[in-house]
Design a protein around this motif. Structure first.
Motif, PDB file in Angstrom:
ATOM      1  N   GLN A  70       0.817  -1.211   0.000  1.00 16.05           N
ATOM      2  CA  GLN A  70       0.000   0.000   0.000  1.00 16.05           C
ATOM      3  C   GLN A  70       0.855   1.267   0.000  1.00 16.05           C
ATOM      4  OE1 GLN A  70      -3.103  -2.067   2.908  1.00 16.05           O
ATOM      5  NE2 GLN A  70      -3.570   0.100   2.606  1.00 16.05           N
ATOM      6  N   ALA A  89      -7.009   0.693   3.551  1.00 13.53           N
ATOM      7  CA  ALA A  89      -7.679  -0.220   2.622  1.00 13.53           C
ATOM      8  C   ALA A  89      -9.178  -0.160   2.879  1.00 13.53           C
ATOM      9  CB  ALA A  89      -7.169  -1.641   2.830  1.00 13.53           C
ATOM     10  N   THR A  91     -11.432  -2.144   1.489  1.00 21.02           N
ATOM     11  CA  THR A  91     -12.040  -3.458   1.324  1.00 21.02           C
ATOM     12  C   THR A  91     -11.023  -4.515   1.718  1.00 21.02           C
ATOM     13  OG1 THR A  91     -13.261  -4.871  -0.226  1.00 21.02           O
ATOM     14  CG2 THR A  91     -11.315  -3.746  -1.084  1.00 21.02           C
ATOM     15  N   ASP A  92     -11.403  -5.759   1.733  1.00 14.70           N
ATOM     16  CA  ASP A  92     -10.479  -6.858   1.998  1.00 14.70           C
ATOM     17  C   ASP A  92      -9.596  -7.041   0.766  1.00 14.70           C
ATOM     18  OD1 ASP A  92      -9.167  -9.270   2.328  1.00 14.70           O
ATOM     19  OD2 ASP A  92     -10.933 -10.378   2.976  1.00 14.70           O
ATOM     20  N   LEU A  93      -8.353  -6.569   0.860  1.00 15.16           N
ATOM     21  CA  LEU A  93      -7.485  -6.534  -0.320  1.00 15.16           C
ATOM     22  C   LEU A  93      -7.180  -7.931  -0.852  1.00 15.16           C
ATOM     23  CD1 LEU A  93      -4.924  -3.713   0.544  1.00 15.16           C
ATOM     24  CD2 LEU A  93      -7.114  -3.562  -0.656  1.00 15.16           C
ATOM     25  N   ARG A  94      -6.979  -8.873   0.025  1.00 15.32           N
ATOM     26  CA  ARG A  94      -6.655 -10.234  -0.432  1.00 15.32           C
ATOM     27  C   ARG A  94      -7.805 -10.815  -1.250  1.00 15.32           C
ATOM     28  NH1 ARG A  94      -4.692 -15.263   3.474  1.00 15.32           N
ATOM     29  NH2 ARG A  94      -4.366 -16.774   1.801  1.00 15.32           N
ATOM     30  N   SER A  95      -9.012 -10.661  -0.763  1.00 18.39           N
ATOM     31  CA  SER A  95     -10.178 -11.168  -1.472  1.00 18.39           C
ATOM     32  C   SER A  95     -10.384 -10.425  -2.789  1.00 18.39           C
ATOM     33  CB  SER A  95     -11.420 -11.024  -0.586  1.00 18.39           C
ATOM     34  OG  SER A  95     -12.578 -11.401  -1.287  1.00 18.39           O
TER      35      SER A  95
END
Length: 249
Positions: A70, A89, A91-95
């Motif tokens: 980031q 972030a 939102t859930d960056l991984r997802s």
């Protein structure tokens, strides 16, 4: 070919937008500005080359828009949605990465004990497909990319170009809106390197997928729609000219 060879109806819409991205490591006397006020807008189906010397900030930019590293400040929009606002972030960056982004690296990073089809299949399964659906999707992608005849081969049995084609198939597993490639032809000769670059252009044209490629390879710049250059952490758009032999400068 349903789900594979379908031109995007939204070509021309903005797929990814980076606004004034800055990345600073350390502080005080140890502060390093790796990226400064970098902005880029990429449309659906656009193929973009990011050029620049080693250490200029290219990979920093790519990992930022890839939602891996980031930024200190700046904003990242993907498909019109604000995803990152500086270090925050939204939102859930991984997802989100798994659903919207595909990655291709300098080395194919294929799992050595899995066959080509299994390397792609596992990526499909990670995106929620059943084993049967994933197998069919993997074979369909390998066929589309011209490597179905090597589906049962282990990575060690494939040439460098074939490995990268399998890596591109894996990147397409989740039908991403954006593919990010970091020096994907660095280990290939000029012929196979150009094949991979043309493959990105084909994927963009037929899927409407946006592609950003970090590269030192000036041999295939005519394949790209847009060129950017990074130097000392600063990003600028560059004009593409083509010589009489079709190569970019």
């Amino acid at each position: 070919m349903s789900g594979v060879s379908s031109a995007a109806s939204e070509t021309g819409s903005v797929a990814i937008q980076a606004e004034s991205l800055t990345k600073i490591y350390g502080s005080g006397n140890t502060e390093v500005v790796a990226m400064q006020d970098a902005s880029m807008t990429v449309k659906s189906g656009e193929v973009v080359a990011l050029l620049g010397p080693s250490g200029s900030g290219k990979s920093t930019f790519l990992t930022a828009v890839g939602l891996i590293n980031q930024p200190t400040s700046g904003k990242i929009y993907i498909a019109g949605q604000l995803i990152v606002d500086g270090p925050l972030a939204l939102t859930d960056l991984r997802s989100f990465r798994r659903r919207h982004l595909g990655f291709v690296f300098q080395k194919s990073n294929l799992i050595p004990f899995l066959k080509a089809v299994e390397n792609v299949q596992i990526a499909c399964e990670l995106n929620g497909m059943s084993s049967r659906q994933a197998r069919l999707r993997a074979l369909e992608l390998l066929d589309y990319l011209g490597t179905k005849d090597r589906a049962q081969s282990y990575p060690s049995m494939l040439s460098g170009g074939q490995q990268q084609r399998v890596a591109v198939a894996r990147a397409l597993a989740n039908r991403p809106s954006v593919i990010l490639a970091d020096e994907p032809t660095a280990a290939l000769d000029s012929f196979r390197g150009r094949q991979v670059m043309e493959l990105f252009s084909q994927v963009a044209r037929e899927h409407g997928t946006s592609v950003i490629v970090v590269t030192h390879d000036h041999r295939s710049l005519d394949v790209f729609d847009t060129l950017y250059e990074m130097e000392d952490g600063k990003l600028s758009r560059r004009t593409l000219t083509v010589n009489a032999e079709g190569g970019g400068h």
